[in-house]
Write an enzyme that holds these catalytic residues in place. Structure first.
Site, mmCIF file in Angstrom:
data_model
loop_
_atom_site.group_PDB
_atom_site.id
_atom_site.type_symbol
_atom_site.label_atom_id
_atom_site.label_comp_id
_atom_site.label_asym_id
_atom_site.label_seq_id
_atom_site.Cartn_x
_atom_site.Cartn_y
_atom_site.Cartn_z
ATOM 1 N N GLY A 210 36.620 80.731 64.674
ATOM 2 C CA GLY A 210 37.063 81.095 66.015
ATOM 3 C C GLY A 210 36.892 79.912 66.937
ATOM 4 O O GLY A 210 36.561 78.820 66.494
ATOM 5 N N GLU B 272 32.010 79.882 63.392
ATOM 6 C CA GLU B 272 32.532 79.914 62.029
ATOM 7 C C GLU B 272 32.005 81.188 61.392
ATOM 8 O O GLU B 272 30.870 81.592 61.661
ATOM 9 C CB GLU B 272 32.013 78.717 61.240
ATOM 10 C CG GLU B 272 32.654 77.398 61.660
ATOM 11 C CD GLU B 272 32.047 76.221 60.918
ATOM 12 O OE1 GLU B 272 32.790 75.319 60.523
ATOM 13 O OE2 GLU B 272 30.817 76.236 60.743
ATOM 14 N N ASP C 272 39.766 90.556 75.149
ATOM 15 C CA ASP C 272 40.347 89.571 74.222
ATOM 16 C C ASP C 272 41.027 90.277 73.048
ATOM 17 O O ASP C 272 40.842 89.897 71.891
ATOM 18 C CB ASP C 272 39.255 88.612 73.737
ATOM 19 C CG ASP C 272 39.827 87.287 73.224
ATOM 20 O OD1 ASP C 272 41.023 87.018 73.479
ATOM 21 O OD2 ASP C 272 39.098 86.539 72.578
#
Ligand SMILES: Nc1ncnc2c1ncn2[C@@H]1O[C@H](COP(=O)(O)OP(=O)(O)OP(=O)(O)O)[C@@H](O)[C@H]1O
Length: 636
Positions: A284, A288, A398
Site C-alpha cells: 500500500g 507492505e 478510502d
C-alpha cells in the site's frame, strides 16, 4: 498587503494525507512598485494566525534541480518570517509520481510582529506547480525575467483591494488550531502549458480576490462540529495522555480490553519467514503486507507499516476501528505488534487478494457477473453497517477496489480503516482539513470543501460499482480522450441508457439483466453530485438486492438537511470551469480532478447541463420509474 491576504493564504492550506495528496498552492505577489515578485515587503501583526501548514505540490516528473528549489523555497519563507523559524520541510514521494513539500509553521513562533510574505492567492486557473516553484526559487535571484513573464500573464485585476473586507469576515481557527482546508485548486495542473491568463476568472469578470472572498467561510461554522472534527488519533490519545508514554505503552492502555492479541515481533518475523519477498502479498501507500503462518497453524496477513508522519495515527485508528466493528464483510483484525520502531497489524488472510487486482489482471478479469454482484452487495452491507448499523457510526474515507478483499469464496470484505473517522453525533458532517482518499473516488463536497459524512463513502462506492459494471479504472490515461475519467465518461451513458457501451466486454454479454439494471441505478444514485440526492447506503443496498419499491422511494426523499447541500452546490459554482479545459489534460491528477469538478459543477456546467440528468427528486423518480418499467430497461 493586508493581514487578510495572509489569512486567506493560510486558509487555503491543506494537510497531506499519505500518498494520495491534495493541496492548495500559493504564489508570491508582485511588488506594488516594481511589479516584480517579492517577499517581506510589509509588516503586519499576526497574533491571530493559527497553527497552520502550507503545502506546495510539485509536478511529476520532478525537476532535476528540485533540491535547490526545495532549499530556496524554505529559505525564501524563512527570510519572510524572520522571527519565525521554518520547521523542517518535509518531502514525500507518492506512488502516483507526484512529489510534495510541506512546510509547517507554528502559531507560537508566528505571534508578534513579523515580516509577511506577499503571498497571494493563486487562482484556480493559474499554472501553479511549476510557476510557484519557479517563483519561490527565484526570490533571491536578481534575474526575475521568467518570473516577470509569469506575473505579467496574471490578470491585472487580481490585486484588487480588499478594503471592503472587515476583520469580522476573517476566518477563525478551530480550537485544535487548524483553519479548515479549502477547496483544491483543481485547474492547476497544466505544467507543460504555456502560461496563460486565468481564463475563466477573466471571463467571469472576477478578480482573484473577489473570487476568494466569495468562497464560503469555513472558520465561521458552529463549534459543535469543529469539536467533532478533531483527529481521532488525538481523541484516542487524550484518553491516555501520560507524558513520555511510548507507543507500545499507549497501545497497551488504549486497547487493553479489545478483542485482539498483542504479538511479539519475533513471532511475526517467524510467521512470515523474516518478511521474505516470497510472502509479500501486497503493497500500500504506507505499508507492505505479508502472508504468514502462525504457530497455531492460522494463516494471517501481516501488515508492516512504514514510518511516516501519519503512520502512528493510522496505526491507532486502524486498531480502534477494527476492534470496534464486527461484520462479515469487514476484515477482522487479529492483533498487532508494537516493538521498538516496528508497527504491525495482523489480519485474517484473504486468499483472493484485492478486487482491483482481480478486475484488472493483465490476462483479463475472470470475475463473473455473479461474483461482481455478490461483491457489490457485500460491500454495500459493510458500508451500511459502518454508517448506521454499528454502535458508533463511522465513515471509511478510502473506499476503493484495492481496499476490497476477497475470500476463497469471493465474498468481499472492506479493509484498511487507517483513514476512517467516527461520524459526528451533533452535526451532519465533519470538516476535515486532511483531504485524503484516492483520486477518482473522491466525493465533490469532500474534495472541494473537506466535508465528510457517510455520503463520502457512497460516492466512492458508486465508482466501485462503475468499475464492476464496466471493467474500467476510475482514472485510465490509456483510454481515448474523454474516456479517461470513469465518472465523467459513464454519467451521460447512464443517463442515455447506453447499457451496451457501459457493460464490461469481458463479461461477453453474460449477466443477469435485472441485476445489471439495479446496479446501474445504484451507481447512478451514488455518483450524484448533490449529497442530498445521493442515496443512503441502506437504500443502495435495497436497490442492489432488487427491492424496487424501496429503490423508488429513494428518489423522493431527502437525505440531508438542505443547508448542507445548498452550501455545497452554491459554492461549487464558483469553481466552474470551461469545457475547453478538458482538452488539455496533462496528468493523472488533472483527470481525477476533472471528474470531481464535473460533480461539483454539474448544476451549472455546460458539459452536464446538456445531459438529461433529472434535477429534482420528482424528475429523478420519474426517470427511474421509466427504467423500472422495462425488464432490461437500460438497454440501448
Ligand atoms: N488481509 C489480507 N489478506 C490478503 N491480502 C491483503 C490483506 N490485507 C492487505 N492485503 C493486500 O495488501 C494490499 C495493501 O494493503 P492495504 O491496502 O491495507 O495497505 P495500505 O498501505 O493501507 O494501502 P493504501 O493506503 O494504498 O490503501 C491490499 O491491496 C491487498 O492486496
Amino acid at each position: 498587503m493586508t493581514k487578510l491576504d495572509m489569512i486567506k493564504v493560510f486558509r487555503r492550506s491543506m494537510r497531506f494525507g499519505r500518498h494520495k495528496k491534495l493541496g492548495s498552492s500559493v504564489r508570491l505577489d508582485e511588488s506594488e512598485e516594481t511589479g516584480k515578485p517579492t517577499v517581506g515587503k510589509l509588516q503586519t501583526s499576526c497574533s491571530d494566525i493559527p497553527h497552520y501548514q502550507q503545502s506546495v505540490i510539485f509536478s511529476s516528473p520532478p525537476c532535476a534541480d528540485r533540491d535547490l528549489s526545495f532549499g530556496s523555497c524554505s529559505s525564501a519563507l524563512q527570510e519572510d518570517f524572520s522571527n519565525t523559524p521554518v520547521l523542517p520541510s518535509e518531502r514525500r514521494n507518492s506512488t502516483s509520481g507526484f512529489e510534495a513539500l510541506r512546510i509547517s509553521f507554528s502559531k507560537r513562533r508566528a505571534q508578534g510582529t513579523l515580516k509577511a510574505a506577499q503571498l497571494k492567492l493563486c487562482a484556480a486557473e493559474a499554472e501553479v506547480e511549476r510557476s510557484d516553484m519557479f517563483l519561490l526559487q527565484n526570490q533571491d535571484s536578481t534575474d526575475m525575467t521568467k518570473s516577470d513573464n509569469l506575473y505579467n500573464s496574471y490578470p491585472q485585476d487580481s490585486v484588487e483591494s480588499e478594503q471592503s473586507v472587515t476583520d469580522s469576515e476573517m476566518p477563525r481557527a478551530s480550537e485544535d488550531g487548524f483553519v479548515p482546508g479549502w477547496p483544491l485548486l483543481h485547474q492547476t495542473m497544466g505544467f507543460e502549458k504555456k502560461i496563460k491568463p486565468a481564463v475563466s476568472i477573466i471571463d467571469r469578470d472576477l478578480s482573484v480576490v473577489k473570487w476568494a472572498l466569495q468562497l464560503p467561510k469555513r472558520g465561521h461554522d458552529p463549534s459543535p462540529f469543529l469539536k467533532e472534527s478533531r483527529d481521532e488519533a488525538l481523541e484516542i490519545r487524550t484518553q491516555v495522555m501520560a507524558p513520555g508514554l511510548s507507543l507500545a505503552q499507549e497501545v497497551g492502555c488504549l486497547f487493553l480490553n479489545r478483542p485482539c492479541t498483542a504479538f511479539a515481533y519475533e513471532d511475526l518475523e517467524t510467521a512470515t519467514s523474516r518478511f521474505s519477498q516470497d510472502n509479500l502479498v501486497g503493497r500500500g501507500g504506507g505499508s507492505e503486507v505479508f502472508r504468514g503462518n502462525l504457530q497455531d497453524g492460522k494463516v494471517v496477513a501481516v501488515k508492516r507499516l512504514n514510518h511516516g508522519p501519519q503512520s502512528e495515527v493510522e496505526f491507532l485508528i486502524d486498531i480502534e476501528m477494527n476492534t470496534a466493528l464486527t461484520h462479515p464483510n469487514i476484515i477482522s483484525l487479529i492483533g498487532y505488534c508494537v516493538e521498538s520502531s516496528h508497527m504491525l497489524l495482523v489480519y485474517e488472510y484473504l486468499p483472493e487478494g484485492n478486487l482491483e487486482d482481480q478486475l484488472y489482471r493483465k490476462e483479463g478479469s475472470m470475475l463473473s457477473w455473479e461474483v461482481r454482484h455478490k461483491v457489490a452487495v457485500g460491500i454495500a452491507k459493510a458500508l451500511d453497517y459502518l454508517h448506521k448499523g454499528c454502535a458508533r457510526p463511522a465513515v471509511h474515507r478510502d473506499v476503493k477496489t484495492s481496499n476490497i478483499l476477497l475470500t476463497a469464496n469471493f465474498e468481499s470484505q472492506l479493509s484498511d480503516f487507517g483513514l476512517a473517522k467516527w461520524l459526528p453525533t451533533k452535526a451532519s458532517y465533519l470538516l476535515c482539513n486532511d483531504v485524503v482518499g484516492t483520486f477518482g473516488y473522491l466525493a465533490p463536497e469532500y474534495f472541494m470543501y473537506g466535508r465528510v459524512n457517510e455520503k463520502t463513502d457512497v460516492f466512492a462506492f458508486g465508482v466501485v460499482l462503475l468499475e464492476l459494471i464496466t471493467g474500467r479504472k476510475p482514472i485510465d490515461t490509456t483510454r481515448p480522450k474523454g474516456e479517461e475519467n470513469l465518472v465523467k465518461w459513464a454519467r451521460p451513458l447512464l443517463s442515455d441508457r447506453a447499457v451496451n457501451r457501459l457493460v464490461d466486454p469481458q463479461l461477453q454479454g453474460v449477466y443477469d439483466a435485472g441485476q445489471m439494471n439495479n446496479m446501474l441505478i445504484a451507481a447512478f444514485l451514488c455518483i450524484q453530485q448533490s449529497t442530498q440526492r445521493r442515496a443512503q447506503m441502506s437504500r443502495i443496498l435495497h436497490i442492489l438486492r432488487g427491492d424496487h419499491d424501496e429503490a423508488l422511494s429513494t428518489c423522493s426523499r431527502s437525505d440531508e438537511p438542505e443547508e448542507f447541500d445548498s452550501a455545497c452546490d452554491g459554492g461549487a459554482q464558483d469553481y466552474s470551469t470551461h469545457e475547453d479545459s478538458t482538452n488539455d489534460i496533462r496528468s493523472h491528477l488533472a483527470l481525477a480532478m476533472m471528474g470531481v469538478e464535473d460533480d461539483a459543477t454539474s448544476q451549472c456546467s455546460v458539459d452536464l447541463s446538456s445531459v438529461d440528468i433529472p434535477h429534482s427528486n420528482k424528475e429523478l423518480e420519474e426517470y427511474l420509474e421509466g427504467r423500472f418499467s422495462r425488464s432490461a430497461s437500460f438497454e440501448d
